[in-house]
Design an enzyme around this catalytic site. Structure first.
Site, PDB file in Angstrom:
ATOM      1  N   ARG A  21      -5.044  -5.897  -7.232  1.00  0.00           N
ATOM      2  CA  ARG A  21      -5.369  -5.147  -8.446  1.00  0.00           C
ATOM      3  C   ARG A  21      -4.190  -4.368  -9.000  1.00  0.00           C
ATOM      4  NH1 ARG A  21      -6.180   0.032  -8.616  1.00  0.00           N
ATOM      5  NH2 ARG A  21      -6.376   0.109  -6.355  1.00  0.00           N
ATOM      6  N   GLU A  58      -8.453  17.581   2.608  1.00  0.00           N
ATOM      7  CA  GLU A  58      -9.237  16.531   1.966  1.00  0.00           C
ATOM      8  C   GLU A  58     -10.620  16.432   2.603  1.00  0.00           C
ATOM      9  OE1 GLU A  58      -8.700  11.865   0.785  1.00  0.00           O
ATOM     10  OE2 GLU A  58      -8.794  12.415   2.907  1.00  0.00           O
ATOM     11  N   TRP A  80      -4.393  12.883  -4.173  1.00  0.00           N
ATOM     12  CA  TRP A  80      -5.276  12.295  -5.182  1.00  0.00           C
ATOM     13  C   TRP A  80      -4.762  12.460  -6.611  1.00  0.00           C
ATOM     14  CZ3 TRP A  80      -9.356   9.129  -4.789  1.00  0.00           C
ATOM     15  CH2 TRP A  80      -9.966   8.996  -3.523  1.00  0.00           C
ATOM     16  N   TYR A 123     -16.280  10.306  -2.940  1.00  0.00           N
ATOM     17  CA  TYR A 123     -16.807  10.564  -1.600  1.00  0.00           C
ATOM     18  C   TYR A 123     -17.687  11.797  -1.462  1.00  0.00           C
ATOM     19  CZ  TYR A 123     -13.286   7.078  -0.413  1.00  0.00           C
ATOM     20  OH  TYR A 123     -12.540   5.927  -0.361  1.00  0.00           O
ATOM     21  N   ARG A 151     -30.091   5.293  13.094  1.00  0.00           N
ATOM     22  CA  ARG A 151     -30.024   5.444  11.640  1.00  0.00           C
ATOM     23  C   ARG A 151     -29.118   6.592  11.200  1.00  0.00           C
ATOM     24  NH1 ARG A 151     -36.543   4.611  10.366  1.00  0.00           N
ATOM     25  NH2 ARG A 151     -36.717   2.609  11.468  1.00  0.00           N
ATOM     26  N   CYS A 170     -12.954   3.275  -0.636  1.00  0.00           N
ATOM     27  CA  CYS A 170     -12.354   2.328   0.306  1.00  0.00           C
ATOM     28  C   CYS A 170     -13.059   2.432   1.655  1.00  0.00           C
ATOM     29  CB  CYS A 170     -10.867   2.601   0.467  1.00  0.00           C
ATOM     30  SG  CYS A 170      -9.907   2.273  -1.019  1.00  0.00           S
ATOM     31  N   ARG A 191     -13.669  -1.107   3.458  1.00  0.00           N
ATOM     32  CA  ARG A 191     -13.586  -2.391   2.761  1.00  0.00           C
ATOM     33  C   ARG A 191     -12.144  -2.759   2.444  1.00  0.00           C
ATOM     34  NH1 ARG A 191     -12.082  -1.975  -2.467  1.00  0.00           N
ATOM     35  NH2 ARG A 191     -12.157   0.123  -3.332  1.00  0.00           N
ATOM     36  N   SER A 192     -11.301  -1.744   2.190  1.00  0.00           N
ATOM     37  CA  SER A 192      -9.925  -1.977   1.761  1.00  0.00           C
ATOM     38  C   SER A 192      -9.029  -0.984   2.484  1.00  0.00           C
ATOM     39  CB  SER A 192      -9.816  -1.787   0.245  1.00  0.00           C
ATOM     40  OG  SER A 192      -8.485  -1.911  -0.189  1.00  0.00           O
ATOM     41  N   ASP A 194      -5.064   0.162   3.243  1.00  0.00           N
ATOM     42  CA  ASP A 194      -3.620   0.192   3.026  1.00  0.00           C
ATOM     43  C   ASP A 194      -2.979   0.606   4.357  1.00  0.00           C
ATOM     44  OD1 ASP A 194      -1.020   0.969   2.461  1.00  0.00           O
ATOM     45  OD2 ASP A 194      -1.532   2.241   0.760  1.00  0.00           O
ATOM     46  N   ASN A 202      -6.698   7.789   7.364  1.00  0.00           N
ATOM     47  CA  ASN A 202      -8.135   7.569   7.573  1.00  0.00           C
ATOM     48  C   ASN A 202      -8.526   7.713   9.032  1.00  0.00           C
ATOM     49  OD1 ASN A 202      -7.820   4.912   5.181  1.00  0.00           O
ATOM     50  ND2 ASN A 202      -8.431   7.016   4.763  1.00  0.00           N
ATOM     51  N   HIS A 232      -4.309  -4.724   4.565  1.00  0.00           N
ATOM     52  CA  HIS A 232      -3.149  -5.276   3.882  1.00  0.00           C
ATOM     53  C   HIS A 232      -1.938  -4.357   3.957  1.00  0.00           C
ATOM     54  CE1 HIS A 232      -5.860  -3.230   0.991  1.00  0.00           C
ATOM     55  NE2 HIS A 232      -4.735  -2.624   0.621  1.00  0.00           N
ATOM     56  N   ILE A 233      -0.789  -4.979   3.920  1.00  0.00           N
ATOM     57  CA  ILE A 233       0.484  -4.268   3.793  1.00  0.00           C
ATOM     58  C   ILE A 233       1.057  -4.619   2.430  1.00  0.00           C
ATOM     59  CG2 ILE A 233       2.812  -3.969   4.710  1.00  0.00           C
ATOM     60  CD1 ILE A 233       1.723  -4.868   7.441  1.00  0.00           C
ATOM     61  N   TYR A 234       1.313  -3.612   1.605  1.00  0.00           N
ATOM     62  CA  TYR A 234       1.919  -3.853   0.301  1.00  0.00           C
ATOM     63  C   TYR A 234       3.367  -4.318   0.480  1.00  0.00           C
ATOM     64  CZ  TYR A 234      -2.020  -1.777  -2.191  1.00  0.00           C
ATOM     65  OH  TYR A 234      -3.270  -1.536  -2.709  1.00  0.00           O
TER      66      TYR A 234
END
Length: 289
Positions: A21, A58, A80, A123, A151, A170, A191-192, A194, A202, A232-234
């Site tokens: 993206r 954060e 952010w 979030y 649950r 993410c 889901r994503s 970096d 994270n 992924h690695i940019y």
């Protein structure tokens, strides 16, 4: 934190080149899991310095249910800033301010911050008000009244509000688990991911949340289980990742919490301390927006 280095090596060796993206380009792999025993030390990356102050502020921001960057800006946390700035640049009020000038306006002008500093229902909003449901308060109550439930879940992925968010979540879903010996574990599905900039942050954030919830629930800490989707690695982080892979992990630091705090919503920055953190030097990288 050999788990992190193993992940980085795996993606470099087996990942596939993909567009993304942000038009930066990545090497990506789908599906990976790591596990951290929180009793063996606080899992903050040691092969580069991670800004723990930003992790704490954060997380407290999420817990408050806040979605405006002013709280972060006022506490000198910059993680952010780029997203509301990009939105501001597309508005008629934009006057060619730099990102620094934009952040200065957020800090100095509450009306400006209210108009341009909000990220939408990200979030904190979903944790505290998912279509009217305070998921975080419910979780805390359920851990005390029904600890062995399957649950204990909080979701940040709200399809009805995705279009209103500056960045769709993410880290999308967390589940907590209480063992028979009263240890609290957390599994996060992201889901994503970096790998260079986001993942170390994270790991620390959700490990910290597990420590905080364990204390106010009268539990010990267990594991943090980290499940990744698109990891992924940019392409503009290859050199930084390879630099980390030449470094040897050091002893993990220790987390110290104010034992007098018995409500998750009462924690402040001063109640959370990191001891004996001795990382390798910082490695800088540009965030892909």
């Amino acid at each position: 934190m050999e788990q992190y280095l193993k992940l980085a090596r795996f993606i470099l060796d087996y990942g596939q080149q993909k567009d993304d993206r942000t038009n930066t380009g990545t090497v990506s792999h789908f599906g990976y899991q790591m596990r951290f025993n929180l009793a063996q030390g606080f899992p903050l990356l040691t092969t580069k310095k991670v800004h723990f102050k930003s992790v704490v502020y954060e997380l407290l921001w999420f817990i408050k249910g806040d979605t405006n960057i002013k709280y972060l800006v006022d506490n000198n946390v910059r993680i952010w800033n780029e997203w509301p700035y990009e939105k501001y640049k597309a508005s008629p009020q934009y006057q060619n301010e730099t990102l620094t000038e934009f952040v200065d306006k957020i800090r100095a002008d509450a009306k400006f911050a209210a108009a341009f500093g909000d990220l939408g229902p990200v979030y904190g909003k979903q944790w505290r008000n998912f279509n009217g449901v305070d998921q975080l308060t419910n979780l805390l109550n359920n851990l005390k009244t029904n600890p062995f439930s399957r649950r204990h879940i909080i979701s940040a992925w709200n399809p009805a509000e995705l279009q209103e968010m500056a960045l769709p979540p993410c880290h999308t879903l967390m589940q907590f688990y209480v063992s028979k010996d009263n240890k609290l574990s957390c599994q996060l599905y992201q889901r994503s991911a970096d790998i260079f900039l986001g993942v170390p942050f994270n790991i620390a954030s959700y490990s910290l949340l597990t420590f905080l919830i364990a204390q106010v629930s009268g539990l010990k800490v267990g594991d943090f289980v980290y499940t990744l989707g698109d990891c992924h690695i940019y392409t503009n982080h290859f050199a930084q990742i390879k630099e980390q892979l030449t470094r040897t992990p050091r002893k993990l630091p220790t987390l110290k919490l104010n034992p007098a705090i018995n409500s998750l919503f009462d924690f402040t920055y001063e109640d959370i301390s990191l001891l004996n953190y001795d990382p390798a030097p910082l490695i800088k990288g540009t965030v892909a927006v």
